[in-house]
Scaffold this motif. Structure first.
Motif, mmCIF file in Angstrom:
data_model
loop_
_atom_site.group_PDB
_atom_site.id
_atom_site.type_symbol
_atom_site.label_atom_id
_atom_site.label_comp_id
_atom_site.label_asym_id
_atom_site.label_seq_id
_atom_site.Cartn_x
_atom_site.Cartn_y
_atom_site.Cartn_z
ATOM 1 N N VAL A 273 0.847 -1.202 0.000
ATOM 2 C CA VAL A 273 0.000 0.000 0.000
ATOM 3 C C VAL A 273 0.876 1.244 0.000
ATOM 4 O O VAL A 273 2.046 1.209 0.379
ATOM 5 C CB VAL A 273 -0.948 0.030 1.222
ATOM 6 N N ASN A 274 0.305 2.346 -0.448
ATOM 7 C CA ASN A 274 1.031 3.613 -0.464
ATOM 8 C C ASN A 274 1.257 4.106 0.957
ATOM 9 O O ASN A 274 0.343 4.100 1.783
ATOM 10 C CB ASN A 274 0.242 4.666 -1.247
ATOM 11 N N LYS B 105 -16.260 6.889 -1.463
ATOM 12 C CA LYS B 105 -15.248 6.501 -2.448
ATOM 13 C C LYS B 105 -14.741 7.681 -3.273
ATOM 14 O O LYS B 105 -13.816 7.527 -4.073
ATOM 15 C CB LYS B 105 -15.802 5.417 -3.369
ATOM 16 N N THR C 290 -9.913 10.570 -0.943
ATOM 17 C CA THR C 290 -8.698 9.824 -0.637
ATOM 18 C C THR C 290 -8.658 9.579 0.867
ATOM 19 O O THR C 290 -8.869 10.497 1.653
ATOM 20 C CB THR C 290 -7.446 10.613 -1.070
ATOM 21 N N ALA D 90 -5.397 -0.159 5.306
ATOM 22 C CA ALA D 90 -5.147 0.426 3.992
ATOM 23 C C ALA D 90 -5.184 -0.630 2.902
ATOM 24 O O ALA D 90 -5.736 -0.408 1.814
ATOM 25 C CB ALA D 90 -3.798 1.139 3.993
ATOM 26 N N GLN D 91 -4.620 -1.785 3.182
ATOM 27 C CA GLN D 91 -4.637 -2.887 2.219
ATOM 28 C C GLN D 91 -6.064 -3.321 1.930
ATOM 29 O O GLN D 91 -6.441 -3.566 0.779
ATOM 30 C CB GLN D 91 -3.823 -4.053 2.767
ATOM 31 N N GLN E 128 -7.849 -0.573 -0.082
ATOM 32 C CA GLN E 128 -7.314 -0.543 -1.444
ATOM 33 C C GLN E 128 -7.918 -1.661 -2.291
ATOM 34 O O GLN E 128 -8.235 -1.458 -3.465
ATOM 35 C CB GLN E 128 -5.788 -0.683 -1.387
ATOM 36 N N SER E 129 -8.096 -2.839 -1.695
ATOM 37 C CA SER E 129 -8.681 -3.965 -2.426
ATOM 38 C C SER E 129 -10.137 -3.705 -2.790
ATOM 39 O O SER E 129 -10.671 -4.314 -3.727
ATOM 40 C CB SER E 129 -8.579 -5.245 -1.590
ATOM 41 N N TYR F 233 -10.791 1.820 -2.876
ATOM 42 C CA TYR F 233 -10.610 3.139 -2.270
ATOM 43 C C TYR F 233 -9.191 3.640 -2.515
ATOM 44 O O TYR F 233 -8.228 2.887 -2.306
ATOM 45 C CB TYR F 233 -10.853 3.080 -0.755
ATOM 46 N N PRO F 234 -9.023 4.895 -2.923
ATOM 47 C CA PRO F 234 -7.673 5.472 -2.981
ATOM 48 C C PRO F 234 -7.185 5.690 -1.546
ATOM 49 O O PRO F 234 -7.771 6.477 -0.791
ATOM 50 C CB PRO F 234 -7.879 6.795 -3.724
ATOM 51 N N THR F 235 -6.135 4.970 -1.159
ATOM 52 C CA THR F 235 -5.775 4.898 0.260
ATOM 53 C C THR F 235 -4.278 5.063 0.487
ATOM 54 O O THR F 235 -3.462 4.619 -0.316
ATOM 55 C CB THR F 235 -6.207 3.531 0.845
ATOM 56 N N SER G 241 -1.382 4.637 3.848
ATOM 57 C CA SER G 241 -1.137 4.177 5.211
ATOM 58 C C SER G 241 -0.169 5.139 5.893
ATOM 59 O O SER G 241 0.913 5.412 5.377
ATOM 60 C CB SER G 241 -0.536 2.766 5.200
#
Length: 219
Positions: free
Chosen positions: A118-119, A171, A174, A191-192, A195-196, A199-201, A203
């Motif tokens: 995740v970002n 949704k 961010t 966050a993971q 994201q799945s 959702y733009p997420t 961590s």
């Protein structure tokens, strides 16, 4: 060497070594880190750390003897809190040193982030972005910790309720999720999951305590 001066020096070091006794356990470090988020009763600490109430009480007694924690009464409950703001800063500083000096710590953190996929975002970036209307800063800690203090403009969604309510999140925004910091791990998990679901997420692996005491800015 003058005997009086030697006794003076030895007495000081002996008393200071009481602090290291309190810090000399991974579970006591976890308890101290937990208390940077706010006061808790022994049962709450037991639940958060996975220790039995009896073991939690023993660790808290050592911490109290080391003058790292203090107690207060709220109704029928005894609540534990850090003895001072400097103890909170000490704990955060210790984690800083761990990240800087221990390659093993950096490896553990990097592998955990890589597996989550995740970002990541820094504390400063998260606080700045939270001012934008299309960004939602989500606090995963229990409600009592959120109420004790939280990042600016954060919204509470405790991890205990997260899986039931996550699909209700907007949704078109961010989402930046945070919990109790790097030593927690829930931010990556949430966050993971988000994201799945599309959702733009991001961590944020820092905590309210990091922001409050101004210790760290990096991811």
């Amino acid at each position: 060497m003058d005997t009086k001066m030697t006794d003076y020096k030895n007495s000081l070091y002996k008393e200071l070594s009481r602090l290291t006794k309190g810090l000399g356990s991974e579970k006591r470090l976890e308890i101290l880190n937990l208390l940077t988020q706010g006061p808790k009763p022994v049962e709450g600490i037991s639940l958060a750390t996975g220790l039995s109430v009896a073991n939690t009480s023993r660790h808290l007694q050592v911490l109290k003897e080391s003058n790292l924690v203090v107690t207060s009464r709220q109704g029928n409950f005894i609540r534990y809190s850090l003895a001072s703001a400097k103890v909170a800063q000490l704990i955060l500083f210790l984690f800083d040193i761990g990240e800087e000096q221990l390659a093993e710590v950096r490896t553990i953190e990097a592998e955990y982030d890589r597996e989550a996929g995740v970002n990541q975002i820094s504390l400063q970036e998260a606080v700045e972005l939270s001012e934008q209307p299309d960004v939602l800063l989500l606090d995963l800690r229990p409600v009592e910790e959120f109420e004790a203090g939280h990042l600016p403009r954060a919204v509470s969604l405790p991890m205990a309720d997260f899986h039931q309510k996550k699909t209700q999140l907007p949704k078109d925004r961010t989402i930046i999720v945070y919990c109790r910091g790097r030593q927690c791990g829930y931010a990556n998990v949430a966050a993971q999951d988000l994201q799945s679901l599309g959702y733009p997420t991001f961590s944020l692996n820092r905590s309210f305590a990091d922001w409050k005491w101004g210790k760290r800015e990096e991811c």
